[in-house]
Design a protein around this motif. Structure first.
Motif, PDB file in Angstrom:
ATOM      1  N   ARG A  39     -11.833  10.147   2.827  1.00 26.26           N
ATOM      2  CA  ARG A  39     -12.414   8.817   3.021  1.00 26.26           C
ATOM      3  C   ARG A  39     -13.311   8.786   4.254  1.00 26.26           C
ATOM      4  NH1 ARG A  39      -8.719   4.382   0.731  1.00 26.26           N
ATOM      5  NH2 ARG A  39      -8.179   5.330  -1.251  1.00 26.26           N
ATOM      6  N   LYS A  40     -13.911   9.915   4.553  1.00 26.08           N
ATOM      7  CA  LYS A  40     -14.790  10.007   5.718  1.00 26.08           C
ATOM      8  C   LYS A  40     -16.091   9.269   5.395  1.00 26.08           C
ATOM      9  CE  LYS A  40     -15.290  14.149   7.123  1.00 26.08           C
ATOM     10  NZ  LYS A  40     -15.661  15.493   7.571  1.00 26.08           N
ATOM     11  N   THR A  41     -16.387   8.247   6.174  1.00 27.81           N
ATOM     12  CA  THR A  41     -17.615   7.467   6.009  1.00 27.81           C
ATOM     13  C   THR A  41     -18.476   7.642   7.251  1.00 27.81           C
ATOM     14  OG1 THR A  41     -16.661   5.514   7.063  1.00 27.81           O
ATOM     15  CG2 THR A  41     -16.352   5.715   4.662  1.00 27.81           C
ATOM     16  N   GLU A  44     -16.638   6.172  10.103  1.00 33.00           N
ATOM     17  CA  GLU A  44     -15.593   7.084  10.574  1.00 33.00           C
ATOM     18  C   GLU A  44     -16.190   8.159  11.482  1.00 33.00           C
ATOM     19  OE1 GLU A  44     -11.787   9.222  10.528  1.00 33.00           O
ATOM     20  OE2 GLU A  44     -12.369   7.150  10.259  1.00 33.00           O
ATOM     21  N   THR A 107      -9.591  13.116  10.466  1.00 33.27           N
ATOM     22  CA  THR A 107     -10.308  12.063   9.746  1.00 33.27           C
ATOM     23  C   THR A 107      -9.389  11.440   8.701  1.00 33.27           C
ATOM     24  OG1 THR A 107     -11.163  13.585   8.087  1.00 33.27           O
ATOM     25  CG2 THR A 107     -12.518  13.247  10.040  1.00 33.27           C
ATOM     26  N   LEU A 108      -9.899  10.454   7.997  1.00 35.94           N
ATOM     27  CA  LEU A 108      -9.102   9.792   6.963  1.00 35.94           C
ATOM     28  C   LEU A 108      -9.099  10.658   5.707  1.00 35.94           C
ATOM     29  CD1 LEU A 108     -10.190   6.075   7.427  1.00 35.94           C
ATOM     30  CD2 LEU A 108      -8.218   7.261   8.392  1.00 35.94           C
ATOM     31  N   LEU A 160     -11.930   2.446  18.335  1.00 34.92           N
ATOM     32  CA  LEU A 160     -11.606   3.298  17.198  1.00 34.92           C
ATOM     33  C   LEU A 160     -10.419   2.738  16.425  1.00 34.92           C
ATOM     34  CD1 LEU A 160     -11.681   6.953  16.591  1.00 34.92           C
ATOM     35  CD2 LEU A 160      -9.402   6.001  16.649  1.00 34.92           C
ATOM     36  N   ARG A 164     -10.524   1.319  12.656  1.00 38.72           N
ATOM     37  CA  ARG A 164     -10.050   2.341  11.722  1.00 38.72           C
ATOM     38  C   ARG A 164      -8.697   2.028  11.095  1.00 38.72           C
ATOM     39  NH1 ARG A 164      -8.496   8.538  13.306  1.00 38.72           N
ATOM     40  NH2 ARG A 164      -9.466   9.518  11.531  1.00 38.72           N
ATOM     41  N   HIS A 167      -8.480   0.603   7.514  1.00 39.68           N
ATOM     42  CA  HIS A 167      -8.911   1.571   6.499  1.00 39.68           C
ATOM     43  C   HIS A 167      -7.845   2.640   6.259  1.00 39.68           C
ATOM     44  CE1 HIS A 167     -12.880  -0.183   6.356  1.00 39.68           C
ATOM     45  NE2 HIS A 167     -12.966  -0.085   7.675  1.00 39.68           N
ATOM     46  N   GLU A 168      -7.208   3.062   7.332  1.00 39.37           N
ATOM     47  CA  GLU A 168      -6.155   4.064   7.185  1.00 39.37           C
ATOM     48  C   GLU A 168      -4.973   3.505   6.412  1.00 39.37           C
ATOM     49  OE1 GLU A 168      -3.427   7.010   9.925  1.00 39.37           O
ATOM     50  OE2 GLU A 168      -5.357   6.323  10.674  1.00 39.37           O
TER      51      GLU A 168
END
Length: 195
Positions: A39-41, A44, A107-108, A160, A164, A167-168
């Motif tokens: 799910r890296k955007t 992110e 990262t996610l 952060l 974040r 989303h996590e």
């Protein structure tokens, strides 16, 4: 009575070395587990870059006089409180990495055979690594006698986490469904029993 700022510089440098030493083997081990969901955007990536800048500004303060214009006298009370926060933050950072094992990622991401970790430190806090980084950053803010370097890490990690965390948690709900919802209902995000 002011204290020599080199004591704070030694503390900050030692803390950074310990943090890197804790993370390095877990990063290698984590990379050995294949990623199932990423799910890296761009947000992110930007947040991680911003967090790295926040992490390195105190090290720039240690190594160069570039932030000399923002110095103030170091006092024993804030230094001792800062060292305590750094130590607790580093212990929590170690413990959260050890409990997550290969489920950890910078990262996610969800790894293949990813498991929901609810034991160890995760029994009471859903995001102890974020708690650890905040405690570490608070420790730096207290120990560094500089108006620029002191808050840089804290500001970066607070932003952060604020941007974040949602989303996590959404990623974890998508992956683990009701199991994660039940876990979230019995734990707090960052501070046991509070929030």
């Amino acid at each position: 009575m002011p204290i020599n700022p080199w004591i704070a510089k030694a503390v900050v440098l030692a803390g950074a070395v310990v943090m890197i030493a804790i993370r390095a083997p877990h990063g290698r081990r984590s990379r050995s587990a294949k990623v199932a969901t990423n799910r890296k955007t761009s947000l992110e990536i930007g947040l991680l870059a911003f967090a790295w800048v926040g992490f390195f500004i105190p090290l720039v303060w240690v190594a160069t006089p570039v932030f000399g214009f923002a110095e103030y006298p170091l006092r024993i009370g804030p230094l001792v409180a800062g060292v305590m926060c750094l130590a607790i933050g580093l212990w929590l950072f170690y413990r959260s990495h050890a409990d997550l094992g290969t489920n950890w990622s910078v990262t996610l991401e969800i790894r293949e055979q990813h498991q929901l970790v609810t034991n160890g430190i995760y029994r009471r806090i859903r995001h102890p690594m974020y708690s650890a980084m905040l405690l570490y950053a608070i420790g730096q803010a207290l120990a560094i006698p500089n108006w620029v370097a002191a808050p840089s890490n804290l500001i970066a990690f607070a932003i952060l986490i604020a941007l974040r965390l949602r989303h996590e948690e959404r990623m974890m709900v998508d992956q683990f469904g009701g199991e994660y919802a039940a876990y979230a209902a019995r734990t707090k995000r960052l501070v046991p029993g509070i929030w």
